[in-house]
Design a protein around this motif. Structure first.
Motif, PDB file in Angstrom:
ATOM      1  N   ASN A  30      43.577 -26.047 -75.941  1.00 21.57           N
ATOM      2  CA  ASN A  30      44.646 -25.117 -75.580  1.00 21.57           C
ATOM      3  C   ASN A  30      44.641 -24.845 -74.078  1.00 21.57           C
ATOM      4  OD1 ASN A  30      46.792 -23.280 -76.007  1.00 21.57           O
ATOM      5  ND2 ASN A  30      45.363 -21.581 -76.078  1.00 21.57           N
ATOM      6  N   SER A  31      43.469 -24.637 -73.511  1.00 23.47           N
ATOM      7  CA  SER A  31      43.372 -24.380 -72.071  1.00 23.47           C
ATOM      8  C   SER A  31      43.915 -25.544 -71.262  1.00 23.47           C
ATOM      9  CB  SER A  31      41.912 -24.105 -71.683  1.00 23.47           C
ATOM     10  OG  SER A  31      41.435 -22.937 -72.318  1.00 23.47           O
ATOM     11  N   TYR A  32      43.566 -26.758 -71.687  1.00 26.58           N
ATOM     12  CA  TYR A  32      44.038 -27.935 -70.948  1.00 26.58           C
ATOM     13  C   TYR A  32      45.559 -28.052 -71.028  1.00 26.58           C
ATOM     14  CZ  TYR A  32      44.417 -32.687 -69.205  1.00 26.58           C
ATOM     15  OH  TYR A  32      44.753 -33.785 -68.469  1.00 26.58           O
ATOM     16  N   LEU A  33      46.117 -27.846 -72.221  1.00 21.86           N
ATOM     17  CA  LEU A  33      47.563 -27.979 -72.393  1.00 21.86           C
ATOM     18  C   LEU A  33      48.318 -26.882 -71.643  1.00 21.86           C
ATOM     19  CD1 LEU A  33      47.658 -28.954 -76.177  1.00 21.86           C
ATOM     20  CD2 LEU A  33      48.162 -30.445 -74.233  1.00 21.86           C
ATOM     21  N   LEU A  34      47.727 -25.696 -71.538  1.00 22.70           N
ATOM     22  CA  LEU A  34      48.360 -24.628 -70.764  1.00 22.70           C
ATOM     23  C   LEU A  34      48.414 -24.978 -69.281  1.00 22.70           C
ATOM     24  CD1 LEU A  34      46.820 -21.429 -72.426  1.00 22.70           C
ATOM     25  CD2 LEU A  34      49.203 -22.194 -72.549  1.00 22.70           C
ATOM     26  N   GLU A  35      47.392 -25.663 -68.807  1.00 22.57           N
ATOM     27  CA  GLU A  35      47.342 -26.047 -67.403  1.00 22.57           C
ATOM     28  C   GLU A  35      48.177 -27.294 -67.118  1.00 22.57           C
ATOM     29  OE1 GLU A  35      43.255 -26.536 -66.458  1.00 22.57           O
ATOM     30  OE2 GLU A  35      42.729 -24.424 -66.826  1.00 22.57           O
ATOM     31  N   HIS A  36      48.436 -28.093 -68.142  1.00 20.95           N
ATOM     32  CA  HIS A  36      49.203 -29.337 -67.969  1.00 20.95           C
ATOM     33  C   HIS A  36      50.397 -29.286 -68.923  1.00 20.95           C
ATOM     34  CE1 HIS A  36      45.056 -30.168 -66.711  1.00 20.95           C
ATOM     35  NE2 HIS A  36      45.557 -31.059 -65.869  1.00 20.95           N
ATOM     36  N   THR A  37      51.447 -28.617 -68.479  1.00 24.48           N
ATOM     37  CA  THR A  37      52.591 -28.326 -69.361  1.00 24.48           C
ATOM     38  C   THR A  37      53.423 -29.557 -69.702  1.00 24.48           C
ATOM     39  OG1 THR A  37      53.896 -27.749 -67.392  1.00 24.48           O
ATOM     40  CG2 THR A  37      52.758 -25.964 -68.542  1.00 24.48           C
ATOM     41  N   ASN A  38      53.206 -30.642 -69.014  1.00 21.96           N
ATOM     42  CA  ASN A  38      53.979 -31.862 -69.280  1.00 21.96           C
ATOM     43  C   ASN A  38      53.215 -32.843 -70.172  1.00 21.96           C
ATOM     44  OD1 ASN A  38      52.026 -32.417 -67.349  1.00 21.96           O
ATOM     45  ND2 ASN A  38      53.275 -33.942 -66.268  1.00 21.96           N
ATOM     46  N   THR A  39      52.267 -32.333 -70.933  1.00 22.21           N
ATOM     47  CA  THR A  39      51.460 -33.198 -71.798  1.00 22.21           C
ATOM     48  C   THR A  39      51.570 -32.755 -73.254  1.00 22.21           C
ATOM     49  OG1 THR A  39      49.480 -31.842 -71.501  1.00 22.21           O
ATOM     50  CG2 THR A  39      49.804 -33.693 -69.970  1.00 22.21           C
ATOM     51  N   GLU A  40      51.130 -33.627 -74.154  1.00 21.13           N
ATOM     52  CA  GLU A  40      51.059 -33.314 -75.580  1.00 21.13           C
ATOM     53  C   GLU A  40      49.747 -33.849 -76.139  1.00 21.13           C
ATOM     54  OE1 GLU A  40      54.596 -35.177 -77.049  1.00 21.13           O
ATOM     55  OE2 GLU A  40      53.666 -37.160 -77.274  1.00 21.13           O
ATOM     56  N   LEU A  41      49.383 -33.340 -77.301  1.00 20.32           N
ATOM     57  CA  LEU A  41      48.101 -33.677 -77.909  1.00 20.32           C
ATOM     58  C   LEU A  41      48.309 -34.572 -79.120  1.00 20.32           C
ATOM     59  CD1 LEU A  41      45.014 -33.259 -78.336  1.00 20.32           C
ATOM     60  CD2 LEU A  41      45.611 -31.221 -79.670  1.00 20.32           C
ATOM     61  N   VAL A  42      47.585 -35.685 -79.165  1.00 24.74           N
ATOM     62  CA  VAL A  42      47.629 -36.589 -80.308  1.00 24.74           C
ATOM     63  C   VAL A  42      46.355 -36.395 -81.130  1.00 24.74           C
ATOM     64  CG1 VAL A  42      47.765 -38.990 -81.084  1.00 24.74           C
ATOM     65  CG2 VAL A  42      48.981 -38.274 -79.015  1.00 24.74           C
ATOM     66  N   VAL A  43      46.529 -36.081 -82.405  1.00 29.04           N
ATOM     67  CA  VAL A  43      45.400 -35.930 -83.320  1.00 29.04           C
ATOM     68  C   VAL A  43      45.269 -37.227 -84.116  1.00 29.04           C
ATOM     69  CG1 VAL A  43      44.407 -34.597 -85.211  1.00 29.04           C
ATOM     70  CG2 VAL A  43      45.853 -33.462 -83.508  1.00 29.04           C
ATOM     71  N   VAL A  44      44.225 -37.999 -83.835  1.00 29.88           N
ATOM     72  CA  VAL A  44      43.984 -39.259 -84.541  1.00 29.88           C
ATOM     73  C   VAL A  44      43.078 -38.967 -85.734  1.00 29.88           C
ATOM     74  CG1 VAL A  44      43.101 -41.611 -84.378  1.00 29.88           C
ATOM     75  CG2 VAL A  44      44.203 -40.542 -82.392  1.00 29.88           C
ATOM     76  N   SER A  45      43.567 -39.303 -86.923  1.00 32.44           N
ATOM     77  CA  SER A  45      42.857 -38.967 -88.160  1.00 32.44           C
ATOM     78  C   SER A  45      42.661 -40.220 -88.999  1.00 32.44           C
ATOM     79  CB  SER A  45      43.670 -37.928 -88.944  1.00 32.44           C
ATOM     80  OG  SER A  45      43.107 -37.681 -90.207  1.00 32.44           O
ATOM     81  N   LYS A  46      41.402 -40.590 -89.222  1.00 31.67           N
ATOM     82  CA  LYS A  46      41.093 -41.794 -89.981  1.00 31.67           C
ATOM     83  C   LYS A  46      41.156 -41.539 -91.491  1.00 31.67           C
ATOM     84  CE  LYS A  46      37.834 -43.621 -86.551  1.00 31.67           C
ATOM     85  NZ  LYS A  46      36.429 -44.042 -86.335  1.00 31.67           N
ATOM     86  N   TYR A  47      41.620 -42.555 -92.217  1.00 34.75           N
ATOM     87  CA  TYR A  47      41.519 -42.539 -93.671  1.00 34.75           C
ATOM     88  C   TYR A  47      41.332 -43.970 -94.157  1.00 34.75           C
ATOM     89  CZ  TYR A  47      46.423 -44.121 -94.115  1.00 34.75           C
ATOM     90  OH  TYR A  47      47.597 -44.843 -94.052  1.00 34.75           O
ATOM     91  N   SER A  48      40.907 -44.102 -95.406  1.00 36.47           N
ATOM     92  CA  SER A  48      40.527 -45.414 -95.916  1.00 36.47           C
ATOM     93  C   SER A  48      41.505 -45.906 -96.981  1.00 36.47           C
ATOM     94  CB  SER A  48      39.117 -45.356 -96.511  1.00 36.47           C
ATOM     95  OG  SER A  48      38.792 -46.560 -97.181  1.00 36.47           O
ATOM     96  N   ALA A  49      41.700 -47.218 -97.012  1.00 40.29           N
ATOM     97  CA  ALA A  49      42.534 -47.820 -98.050  1.00 40.29           C
ATOM     98  C   ALA A  49      41.883 -47.700 -99.428  1.00 40.29           C
ATOM     99  CB  ALA A  49      42.794 -49.292 -97.722  1.00 40.29           C
TER     100      ALA A  49
END
Length: 323
Positions: free
Chosen positions: A119-138
């Motif tokens: 949250n702190s990083y995104l508040l300081e860098h307003t032109n960015t977004e966060l990608v949540v990479v979530s692994k799952y198995s077949a």
């Protein structure tokens, strides 16, 4: 003739002596060479021993270059956040844990503040977004949405509670072979990446939020009365949540102006609370995603001087939002 014979004999004698001396020198040189090569001299033996003693130290301090395979990299992977350029924002020794065939996530105690750092990083860098990479198995059970998405939605909800705008969180499920532990757990399931904010995607999200639904339910003295219209509304709301599980609902109660404003505010709030209870109990929607408020008589949409107008003003609005 006599002098010539003497001179010739002297030449023969010295030649023989010269050949013998040369042969003797060659044998001595070969012996010295052999001793040096085999390390039989004190100097050679000491050098060999010195080299032998230094060899283990050199190997210990000069580890060979190793190129990490995916398995080696995964074995060392804690919970990590990186920028698009590959700069590391943070790395925790432990990652978020998952269970096979379950949407539940387990966050280690020493990792809990990851959400505040993001949250702190995104508040300081307003032109960015966060990608949540979530692994799952077949190998996991087939679900819709898949377990990677379901688990990431749990993390997204935590991030939203920490203050990160929903539009700036992107879920990216990643199907990959997973070696689950004997207890079906896996503790390398998540990573975070910061990338430039996709304004077009944000605009599409805003357009995709369903419009406000207005209903005119009937109420008894203590409950909301079921009706085909109410059941239809419930089905529509459930479908919206299945497609957009991160949405939130605000149920707003409205009244006519019969009576005083305070009483009408409380009556509108009671309408909203009953509708909220109905959605939670009948639609199996998380109660934390629905809040009930009242506008009382303040937002009339029809003339309160007529019965029809008063009926139109006594309504409930269901509003959807990403926040």
């Amino acid at each position: 003739m006599k002098n010539f014979t003497i001179a010739f004999l002297v030449f023969i004698i010295w030649s023989f002596f010269g050949l013998w001396f040369y042969h003797w020198l060659q044998q001595d040189t070969m012996a010295m060479y052999t001793e040096t090569e085999t390390g039989n001299t004190p100097e050679a033996k000491t050098a060999a021993e010195y080299a032998k003693e230094r060899l283990p130290l050199r190997i210990e301090n000069e580890a060979p270059d190793i190129v990490d395979s995916p398995n080696v990299a995964e074995a060392n992977a804690g919970l990590t956040a990186t920028t698009e350029e590959g700069d590391i924002l943070f790395r925790y020794p432990e990652n978020i844990q998952i269970k096979k065939n379950s949407a539940t996530v387990y966050i280690p105690t020493n990792t809990h503040d990851f959400k505040y750092k993001l949250n702190s990083y995104l508040l300081e860098h307003t032109n960015t977004e966060l990608v949540v990479v979530s692994k799952y198995s077949a190998e996991e059970n087939i679900e819709s949405p898949n377990y990677g998405t379901q688990r990431a939605q749990k993390i997204k909800a935590i991030l939203i509670d920490a203050g990160i705008a929903s539009q700036r969180i992107v879920i990216k499920p990643h199907i990959t072979p997973i070696e689950f532990n004997l207890d079906n757990s896996y503790d390398k399931a998540f990573s975070f990446t910061i990338q430039p904010l996709d304004l077009k995607r944000v605009e599409n999200i805003k357009k995709a939020i369903p419009e406000t639904k207005t209903i005119y339910p009937r109420f008894s003295s203590s409950d909301i009365l079921n009706s085909p219209a109410l059941e239809k509304t419930l089905q529509e709301v459930v479908r919206v949540f299945e497609a957009n599980p991160t949405l939130k609902i605000t149920v707003v109660g409205h009244t006519d102006n019969i009576g005083n404003a305070t009483d009408n505010y409380l009556r509108g709030l009671e309408f909203a609370k009953q509708m909220r209870w109905y959605l939670v109990s009948k639609g199996n929607i998380d109660k934390n995603k629905i809040k009930a408020i009242s506008e009382g008589e303040s937002q009339a949409i029809a003339n309160n001087n007529t019965e029809k107008g008063r009926t139109l003003n006594q309504r409930i609005e269901i509003k959807f939002s990403e926040e």
